[in-house]
Structures are given as structure tokens and as C-alpha cells.
Scaffold this motif. Sequence first.
Motif, PDB file in Angstrom:
ATOM      1  N   VAL A 173       0.839  -1.196   0.000  1.00 15.12           N
ATOM      2  CA  VAL A 173       0.000   0.000   0.000  1.00 15.12           C
ATOM      3  C   VAL A 173       0.873   1.244   0.000  1.00 15.12           C
ATOM      4  O   VAL A 173       2.070   1.196   0.282  1.00 15.12           O
ATOM      5  N   THR A 174       0.267   2.380  -0.284  1.00 15.60           N
ATOM      6  CA  THR A 174       1.001   3.648  -0.307  1.00 15.60           C
ATOM      7  C   THR A 174       1.201   4.161   1.116  1.00 15.60           C
ATOM      8  O   THR A 174       0.557   3.699   2.061  1.00 15.60           O
ATOM      9  N   ASP A 175       2.112   5.127   1.254  1.00 15.09           N
ATOM     10  CA  ASP A 175       2.382   5.669   2.588  1.00 15.09           C
ATOM     11  C   ASP A 175       1.662   6.989   2.784  1.00 15.09           C
ATOM     12  O   ASP A 175       0.813   7.391   1.978  1.00 15.09           O
ATOM     13  N   VAL A 176       2.010   7.684   3.868  1.00 15.85           N
ATOM     14  CA  VAL A 176       1.287   8.876   4.273  1.00 15.85           C
ATOM     15  C   VAL A 176       1.464  10.035   3.289  1.00 15.85           C
ATOM     16  O   VAL A 176       0.701  11.007   3.329  1.00 15.85           O
ATOM     17  N   THR A 177       2.444   9.965   2.384  1.00 13.77           N
ATOM     18  CA  THR A 177       2.644  11.043   1.412  1.00 13.77           C
ATOM     19  C   THR A 177       1.667  10.966   0.242  1.00 13.77           C
ATOM     20  O   THR A 177       1.669  11.851  -0.614  1.00 13.77           O
ATOM     21  N   ARG A 178       0.863   9.931   0.182  1.00 12.46           N
ATOM     22  CA  ARG A 178      -0.120   9.773  -0.890  1.00 12.46           C
ATOM     23  C   ARG A 178      -1.522   9.793  -0.292  1.00 12.46           C
ATOM     24  O   ARG A 178      -1.786   9.110   0.694  1.00 12.46           O
ATOM     25  N   ALA A 179      -2.419  10.541  -0.912  1.00 12.31           N
ATOM     26  CA  ALA A 179      -3.797  10.646  -0.413  1.00 12.31           C
ATOM     27  C   ALA A 179      -4.645   9.515  -0.986  1.00 12.31           C
ATOM     28  O   ALA A 179      -5.677   9.734  -1.626  1.00 12.31           O
ATOM     29  N   THR A 180      -4.210   8.289  -0.765  1.00 19.25           N
ATOM     30  CA  THR A 180      -4.894   7.104  -1.272  1.00 19.25           C
ATOM     31  C   THR A 180      -5.798   6.526  -0.194  1.00 19.25           C
ATOM     32  O   THR A 180      -5.349   6.348   0.947  1.00 19.25           O
ATOM     33  N   PRO A 181      -7.056   6.208  -0.502  1.00 17.21           N
ATOM     34  CA  PRO A 181      -7.941   5.598   0.510  1.00 17.21           C
ATOM     35  C   PRO A 181      -7.629   4.114   0.672  1.00 17.21           C
ATOM     36  O   PRO A 181      -8.434   3.235   0.349  1.00 17.21           O
ATOM     37  N   ASP A 182      -6.434   3.817   1.198  1.00 17.42           N
ATOM     38  CA  ASP A 182      -5.951   2.437   1.226  1.00 17.42           C
ATOM     39  C   ASP A 182      -6.870   1.502   1.994  1.00 17.42           C
ATOM     40  O   ASP A 182      -7.098   0.360   1.581  1.00 17.42           O
ATOM     41  N   GLY A 183      -7.389   1.950   3.146  1.00 18.89           N
ATOM     42  CA  GLY A 183      -8.276   1.094   3.920  1.00 18.89           C
ATOM     43  C   GLY A 183      -9.504   0.688   3.127  1.00 18.89           C
ATOM     44  O   GLY A 183      -9.933  -0.479   3.154  1.00 18.89           O
ATOM     45  N   THR A 184     -10.067   1.627   2.383  1.00 22.70           N
ATOM     46  CA  THR A 184     -11.243   1.350   1.548  1.00 22.70           C
ATOM     47  C   THR A 184     -10.897   0.365   0.433  1.00 22.70           C
ATOM     48  O   THR A 184     -11.669  -0.552   0.136  1.00 22.70           O
ATOM     49  N   LEU A 185      -9.724   0.549  -0.185  1.00 22.97           N
ATOM     50  CA  LEU A 185      -9.324  -0.326  -1.284  1.00 22.97           C
ATOM     51  C   LEU A 185      -9.042  -1.743  -0.780  1.00 22.97           C
ATOM     52  O   LEU A 185      -9.412  -2.730  -1.422  1.00 22.97           O
ATOM     53  N   ILE A 186      -8.375  -1.851   0.373  1.00 20.26           N
ATOM     54  CA  ILE A 186      -8.092  -3.178   0.924  1.00 20.26           C
ATOM     55  C   ILE A 186      -9.393  -3.874   1.304  1.00 20.26           C
ATOM     56  O   ILE A 186      -9.573  -5.076   1.073  1.00 20.26           O
ATOM     57  N   ASP A 187     -10.316  -3.134   1.893  1.00 23.06           N
ATOM     58  CA  ASP A 187     -11.601  -3.707   2.269  1.00 23.06           C
ATOM     59  C   ASP A 187     -12.302  -4.314   1.053  1.00 23.06           C
ATOM     60  O   ASP A 187     -12.832  -5.435   1.120  1.00 23.06           O
ATOM     61  N   ALA A 188     -12.283  -3.602  -0.064  1.00 23.43           N
ATOM     62  CA  ALA A 188     -12.918  -4.118  -1.283  1.00 23.43           C
ATOM     63  C   ALA A 188     -12.181  -5.353  -1.800  1.00 23.43           C
ATOM     64  O   ALA A 188     -12.811  -6.303  -2.290  1.00 23.43           O
ATOM     65  N   MET A 189     -10.846  -5.370  -1.705  1.00 21.23           N
ATOM     66  CA  MET A 189     -10.070  -6.540  -2.117  1.00 21.23           C
ATOM     67  C   MET A 189     -10.389  -7.753  -1.234  1.00 21.23           C
ATOM     68  O   MET A 189     -10.592  -8.874  -1.730  1.00 21.23           O
ATOM     69  N   VAL A 190     -10.380  -7.526   0.087  1.00 24.68           N
ATOM     70  CA  VAL A 190     -10.588  -8.629   1.028  1.00 24.68           C
ATOM     71  C   VAL A 190     -11.921  -9.318   0.797  1.00 24.68           C
ATOM     72  O   VAL A 190     -12.037 -10.551   0.934  1.00 24.68           O
ATOM     73  N   GLU A 191     -12.930  -8.556   0.418  1.00 19.99           N
ATOM     74  CA  GLU A 191     -14.245  -9.150   0.133  1.00 19.99           C
ATOM     75  C   GLU A 191     -14.170 -10.195  -0.973  1.00 19.99           C
ATOM     76  O   GLU A 191     -14.996 -11.109  -1.027  1.00 19.99           O
ATOM     77  N   ARG A 192     -13.164 -10.061  -1.846  1.00 16.13           N
ATOM     78  CA  ARG A 192     -13.070 -10.929  -3.026  1.00 16.13           C
ATOM     79  C   ARG A 192     -11.907 -11.919  -2.936  1.00 16.13           C
ATOM     80  O   ARG A 192     -11.719 -12.721  -3.851  1.00 16.13           O
ATOM     81  N   LEU A 193     -11.123 -11.840  -1.868  1.00 17.72           N
ATOM     82  CA  LEU A 193      -9.993 -12.752  -1.718  1.00 17.72           C
ATOM     83  C   LEU A 193     -10.435 -14.039  -1.017  1.00 17.72           C
ATOM     84  O   LEU A 193     -11.077 -13.982   0.036  1.00 17.72           O
ATOM     85  N   PRO A 194     -10.043 -15.199  -1.556  1.00 12.40           N
ATOM     86  CA  PRO A 194     -10.439 -16.470  -0.932  1.00 12.40           C
ATOM     87  C   PRO A 194      -9.480 -16.918   0.169  1.00 12.40           C
ATOM     88  O   PRO A 194      -9.319 -18.121   0.400  1.00 12.40           O
ATOM     89  N   VAL A 195      -8.810 -15.970   0.835  1.00 12.15           N
ATOM     90  CA  VAL A 195      -7.869 -16.309   1.905  1.00 12.15           C
ATOM     91  C   VAL A 195      -8.289 -15.615   3.190  1.00 12.15           C
ATOM     92  O   VAL A 195      -8.932 -14.561   3.162  1.00 12.15           O
ATOM     93  N   GLY A 196      -7.900 -16.194   4.323  1.00 15.20           N
ATOM     94  CA  GLY A 196      -8.181 -15.588   5.606  1.00 15.20           C
ATOM     95  C   GLY A 196      -7.119 -14.589   5.990  1.00 15.20           C
ATOM     96  O   GLY A 196      -6.072 -14.461   5.335  1.00 15.20           O
ATOM     97  N   ARG A 197      -7.352 -13.878   7.110  1.00 11.38           N
ATOM     98  CA  ARG A 197      -6.401 -12.870   7.581  1.00 11.38           C
ATOM     99  C   ARG A 197      -5.048 -13.481   7.911  1.00 11.38           C
ATOM    100  O   ARG A 197      -4.023 -12.802   7.836  1.00 11.38           O
ATOM    101  N   ASP A 198      -5.045 -14.776   8.266  1.00 13.51           N
ATOM    102  CA  ASP A 198      -3.781 -15.416   8.632  1.00 13.51           C
ATOM    103  C   ASP A 198      -2.848 -15.581   7.444  1.00 13.51           C
ATOM    104  O   ASP A 198      -1.655 -15.844   7.617  1.00 13.51           O
TER     105      ASP A 198
END
Length: 411
Positions: A62-87
Motif C-alpha cells: 500500500v502507499t504511505d502517508v505522502t499519498r492521499a490514497t484511501p488504502d483502507g477502503t481499497l483493501i476492504d474491497a479486495m478482502v471481500e473478493r480474496l479467498p484467503v483468511g487474515r492469517d
Amino acid sequence: MRLPLGTGTVDVSLPDCEVRTVGRPGGTAVDPAVAAREALDDPHGPALSELVAPDDDVTVVVTDVTRATPDGTLIDAMVERLPVGRDRLSILVGLGLHRPMTDAELHEGLGEYADLATNHDPEATVEVGRVRGVGDDSVAVRVHPLVADADRVLSTGLVEPHQYAGFSGGAKTVAIGAGDDSLIGYTHGPDVLADPGVRLGRIDDNPFRGTVDRAGDAVGLDFCLNVTKGPGGILDASAGRPREVVADLAATARAALSVSMDGADTYDAVVGGVGAPKDATLYQTTRAATYLCLGDHDPVRPGGRVVLPARLQEGAGQGAGERRFYDRLRSASDAQSLYESMRSGYDPGAQRAFVVARALRDADVYVTNSEHPAVVEECLMRAADRVEDAVDPGSRVLVVPDALNTLLVEG
């Protein structure tokens, strides 16, 4: 007029000057969460569910604090579609040579996924291959072990105008953000940055972008979810194969952010708005000066000035690259001699001093309203309390309210 300053604004009045304010860039803001999900449902290439297996170890850079990217929102959308657990999911913050993000910043940017995040350490990388650079050059690609050892590598990103890559995003988040001095030093070195194809807003036939894209192939970047933005917020999202994602969003950004200028029209002073998160450091703030002076159209008359209100609450910056930038500028006697000395090479991170020196040969740069005016003065630039103090009465002034998201083009 009102210009950005940190997360707020500052009022500026220049009644004794002839002032033109460029129209704010266009584009219609969208809901980032909705746009991300729509992009993931119609990606360039295979969907995440086809790429990732349930037993895969997945790293998202993911990008760092110098980029105004909504990373949490993007990861949330990815996780919904990933067939893997948090582990089986890891998040690496692509710092490049920037400072680590704090726990508070990680929680603000990543929300419930902050506990999965690791700050990149450019001193702890492993080689994953070599790629062709400019001409016959070959450069090693080394990345963080969380990337090198993953079964699948994914990334977020922000496709915005970039001095070297043309537009940021795509493979850059991983190849540079998770990389080390090898690739960063090569792509940001004088031989690459002096190439005429390396320019703001250009991705085709750009050797910086080409090298970074090949490095992404060597890393094994399988899939990215990127957004682009305008002054009103996120404009669009795109997902899938990195090159196609960047091309897709660069076209959106270019159409929304371009402002046509008369090639003969120049100004005594150009005032550029920066704002958070970029105006936290002098390193990032100077992007506005170089974007204005070294873009498709330079609006500053020879000997004129660029004026940037910026908070600079972190001074020059705290990362390794920012320190190298600061050391180069504060040890120089003048811009021309610094530029000439750096043509023979420099450490990664110092490239921002190189392009700043290039711009300072033709224009003065004033930084106003900052918390660290002494740092500005040490770095061949000038500090002033207010924008009004940095503009001479009677000047012809161009105001670019969102300098980092405005492309001034000949037209």
C-alpha cells in the motif's frame, strides 16, 4: 482567494497585482468504495478470485502517508473478493526511502487492517531478478521479503501526475515503494532523469516508467487496485494488470486535470497551492515548484518566482531520501553549481534536490506560512510569512490553486 494550507486553508489578497486564477481542474468525484468494487468486478485481466487460491500467502503493498490514497477502503474491497483468511494476508507499507508511518497513521489509513501492516525497511531486501534499464543497462530488483516470499503480490496506488513516472501508481507502489537503493538509485539517477522522455504527465516512451513496469514484472505484481483524484476527491478506480490500470486512470486524470495555456504567456509570480499531505515536508512541497516549472508549459518568466504556502510541520522530512535532499541543498552555494555537480551522480533520495536545482536556475522559490522558515532558507529557497510578502506589488500573477493536480499544457 483561498488556498490550501495543511488540512485547512489560508486567505490571500493581492489587490495591487494583475491576477489570473486558472480554472480548477475538472472531473466529478465518486464514492471510492463504490468505484473500487465496480473496478474489481470488471478488471483488466483475470479477477482476484481467479488469481488467488485459498492456500496462497498474499501480500498487499500500500502507499504511505505522502499519498492521499484511501488504502483502507481499497483493501476492504479486495478482502471481500480474496479467498484467503487474515492469517494468510500481509500488508506492506511501500515507503521507498520515506520515513516509517506511525501507529496512529497506520490506524487512520488502514483501519481494521492496521494490525496486518509492516513498514518497509529498505535495508532488508532480497533480490528477485534484474531488468533492462535505459539502453543496455541492467539493474537489480530487490524488494522486502514479504513481497519476495509471497505467492501472490497485490497493490493499491494513486495515479496522479508525477515528475518522473509521468503518472504514479501501477508497479511503482511495489517496485519503488518496497524496493531499495538499487532500483531507486538507478531510476532516480541523472542519466534517467535527464532523458527527454522522462516528464510530467507522460507514460508512453518514458524510460523511468518503462523500467519500473519491468521491475514490477520481475517482482511478480499480479494485480493492482488504483484510484485517481481531482480537487473534489476520487474521480475513478481501475483494477487488474498494472500497465492497463495506469493507462486507464492516466487518461481520466489527463482529461480532468489539463489546463490549456498560451505558450507565450508568462508571469512574474506563480502561486501554487499544495495542502496536506504533501505540504508536511519541504521535500514533498517542492514537487509543486518543479511541476509548474518543468511541465509541458512553464508559466514563470525567466527570473520570476514560484510562491508556495506550506505548513512544513516535519521540516525538510525525516526519511533517508528527505535527509539526502536536505543535505545536498543546504551544502550548496547556488543552484547552477549544485545542478552541475549532481550531473555526475548522487545517492537515492537526493534526486529531488537535482530537479529543484534545475528549476531554481531560472526561477526563485518562496515558501510561505511555514513552521520551519529557517529550513527553507538553508535550502537555496526563500521564506516569507505570507504569500503577500513574497509577491511584489504590480506583478502579473498566475494562481494555480491545486498545483500538484493541475497539468498546464500548451494549447
